[in-house]
Design a protein around this motif. Structure first.
Motif, PDB file in Angstrom:
ATOM      1  N   LEU A   1      42.526  33.937  34.240  1.00 45.52           N
ATOM      2  CA  LEU A   1      41.723  32.539  34.469  1.00 45.52           C
ATOM      3  C   LEU A   1      40.368  33.177  35.429  1.00 45.52           C
ATOM      4  O   LEU A   1      39.313  32.553  35.190  1.00 45.52           O
ATOM      5  CB  LEU A   1      42.262  31.384  35.298  1.00 45.52           C
ATOM      6  CG  LEU A   1      43.478  30.776  34.462  1.00 45.52           C
ATOM      7  CD1 LEU A   1      44.215  29.939  35.148  1.00 45.52           C
ATOM      8  CD2 LEU A   1      42.439  30.139  33.336  1.00 45.52           C
ATOM      9  N   GLU A   2      40.799  33.946  36.359  1.00 52.08           N
ATOM     10  CA  GLU A   2      39.600  34.423  37.275  1.00 52.08           C
ATOM     11  C   GLU A   2      38.659  35.041  36.411  1.00 52.08           C
ATOM     12  O   GLU A   2      37.421  34.940  36.565  1.00 52.08           O
ATOM     13  CB  GLU A   2      40.200  35.225  38.604  1.00 52.08           C
ATOM     14  CG  GLU A   2      39.114  35.556  39.502  1.00 52.08           C
ATOM     15  CD  GLU A   2      38.667  34.488  40.502  1.00 52.08           C
ATOM     16  OE1 GLU A   2      37.705  34.934  41.268  1.00 52.08           O
ATOM     17  OE2 GLU A   2      39.360  33.579  40.359  1.00 52.08           O
TER      18      GLU A   2
ATOM     19  N   GLU B   1      37.794  35.019  33.544  1.00 52.23           N
ATOM     20  CA  GLU B   1      37.169  34.152  32.725  1.00 52.23           C
ATOM     21  C   GLU B   1      36.054  33.276  33.378  1.00 52.23           C
ATOM     22  O   GLU B   1      34.903  32.991  33.026  1.00 52.23           O
ATOM     23  CB  GLU B   1      38.240  33.025  31.662  1.00 52.23           C
ATOM     24  CG  GLU B   1      39.058  33.663  30.857  1.00 52.23           C
ATOM     25  CD  GLU B   1      40.098  32.720  30.205  1.00 52.23           C
ATOM     26  OE1 GLU B   1      39.804  31.578  30.485  1.00 52.23           O
ATOM     27  OE2 GLU B   1      40.654  33.250  29.413  1.00 52.23           O
ATOM     28  N   GLU B   2      36.340  32.690  34.395  1.00 49.99           N
ATOM     29  CA  GLU B   2      35.473  32.040  35.445  1.00 49.99           C
ATOM     30  C   GLU B   2      34.513  32.993  36.325  1.00 49.99           C
ATOM     31  O   GLU B   2      33.424  32.100  36.554  1.00 49.99           O
ATOM     32  CB  GLU B   2      36.231  31.333  36.153  1.00 49.99           C
ATOM     33  CG  GLU B   2      37.292  30.260  35.605  1.00 49.99           C
ATOM     34  CD  GLU B   2      37.849  29.594  36.438  1.00 49.99           C
ATOM     35  OE1 GLU B   2      37.908  29.754  37.754  1.00 49.99           O
ATOM     36  OE2 GLU B   2      38.927  28.628  36.202  1.00 49.99           O
ATOM     37  N   GLN B   3      34.602  34.226  36.240  1.00 50.70           N
ATOM     38  CA  GLN B   3      33.864  34.915  37.113  1.00 50.70           C
ATOM     39  C   GLN B   3      32.383  34.802  36.729  1.00 50.70           C
ATOM     40  O   GLN B   3      31.428  34.938  37.495  1.00 50.70           O
ATOM     41  CB  GLN B   3      34.247  36.286  37.193  1.00 50.70           C
ATOM     42  CG  GLN B   3      33.631  37.233  38.303  1.00 50.70           C
ATOM     43  CD  GLN B   3      34.366  38.694  38.344  1.00 50.70           C
ATOM     44  OE1 GLN B   3      34.685  39.072  37.325  1.00 50.70           O
ATOM     45  NE2 GLN B   3      34.851  38.909  39.347  1.00 50.70           N
TER      46      GLN B   3
ATOM     47  N   SER C   1      30.679  32.968  35.184  1.00 49.65           N
ATOM     48  CA  SER C   1      29.862  31.506  35.556  1.00 49.65           C
ATOM     49  C   SER C   1      29.774  31.450  36.971  1.00 49.65           C
ATOM     50  O   SER C   1      28.873  30.282  37.247  1.00 49.65           O
ATOM     51  CB  SER C   1      30.738  30.300  34.905  1.00 49.65           C
ATOM     52  OG  SER C   1      32.090  29.993  35.639  1.00 49.65           O
TER      53      SER C   1
END
Length: 302
Positions: free
Chosen positions: A42-43, A45-47, A49
């Motif tokens: 998850l991290e 994937e979000e990094q 953005s």
């Protein structure tokens, strides 16, 4: 990851409940790895953005909080404490394994109510790290245990207990330019640039440890395979023949030996745990009562 069930004369919670803790460790390790992997994915994937400032604010806080309980157990161990998120799964696996070393050392030096004063050198003991991180969960390690024999104590070699048998290991390592030449039961040789020097045969220590293990198992009428291994990850070992039930693993055979261990798949066995129980009963232990044991409510968690 092999399980550290005994270090020298330190108290171990495996001594108290050997039929509970090995299975408990495997379950906790699996559950926490899955949680960490999901959080990491998850991290990642979000990094992309996140803005640079947002990244600086988050800076690995997830990982610190993930192992918050473990950090509480080993407040002085900051080797793993950094602000970088692992960039790939291989790095994440190594990060996870490294984070378990202090946890294992805690289990191998405390119970809920007692503790031993652990030498901090074990946190940077690369031999210990090798045996813990390179072998499967169902291998149980006694790291140079000290046995209580009648009116004396005796420190022994490494004892690695798999579901199928006991392997007593003597590590013999020198500079890689040196060749180890097997001799008789009393004398071996080191050879470099055609010059030989004598060393005490590692077979002496191996046979002494084997005798201790066999005598304990005999007392409980347990029949469990035992073999002896002289291991050198850095050096070639020259020999004509190997003694009965003994193997010499030099640098040229090390990878195959290790791969065979890592590819071995088996659940924990009742007889394996019974053997551990018998050996641990005869280990010498030095410990004191923990004054804070009533506050130790997280001993079953990573």
């Amino acid at each position: 990851m092999a399980q550290l069930i005994k270090i020298q004369d330190y108290i171990s919670r495996y001594q108290r409940e050997i039929f509970h803790y090995p299975g408990q460790f495997i379950r906790l390790k699996k559950d926490n790895w899955n949680k960490l992997l999901n959080s990491w994915e998850l991290e990642i994937e979000e990094q992309d953005s996140l803005s640079s400032s947002e990244e600086e604010e988050s800076n690995f806080s997830m990982w610190k909080s993930f192992f918050k309980k473990r950090e509480k157990i080993e407040e002085d161990d900051n080797e793993w404490d950094n602000n970088e998120i692992p960039t790939n799964k291989t790095a994440l696996i190594q990060y996870f394994l490294d984070s378990l070393i202090p946890f294992q050392l805690n289990w191998a030096s405390t119970t809920v109510s007692e503790m031993s004063f652990l030498d901090k050198e074990f946190h940077s003991d690369y031999t210990l790290k090798y045996f813990l991180q390179r072998f499967p969960d169902t291998y149980l390690l006694l790291y140079n245990p000290i046995f209580n024999l009648k009116n004396t104590t005796l420190e022994t070699d490494l004892i690695l207990i798999s579901p199928l048998g006991i392997e007593i290991i003597r590590l013999v390592e020198y500079q890689s330019s040196i060749t180890i030449v097997a001799g008789d039961d009393r004398t071996w040789f080191l050879e470099e640039n055609n010059i030989r020097s004598r060393i005490i045969s590692p077979m002496i220590s191996l046979k002494r440890t084997e005798k201790v293990v066999k005598s304990i198992l005999s007392k409980y009428e347990i029949n469990f395979p035992i073999k002896k291994t002289i291991l050198s990850r850095n050096n070639l070992i020259e020999y004509n023949t190997e003694p009965f039930n003994t193997q010499y693993i030099g640098s040229d055979q090390h990878e195959k030996w290790l791969t065979d261990k890592r590819n071995f798949v088996s659940p924990l066995k009742h007889l394996q745990l019974k053997v551990c129980d018998c050996l641990l009963k005869h280990c010498y232990t030095t410990s004191v009562r923990r004054p804070e044991w009533d506050e130790d409510k997280d001993v079953y968690q990573f």
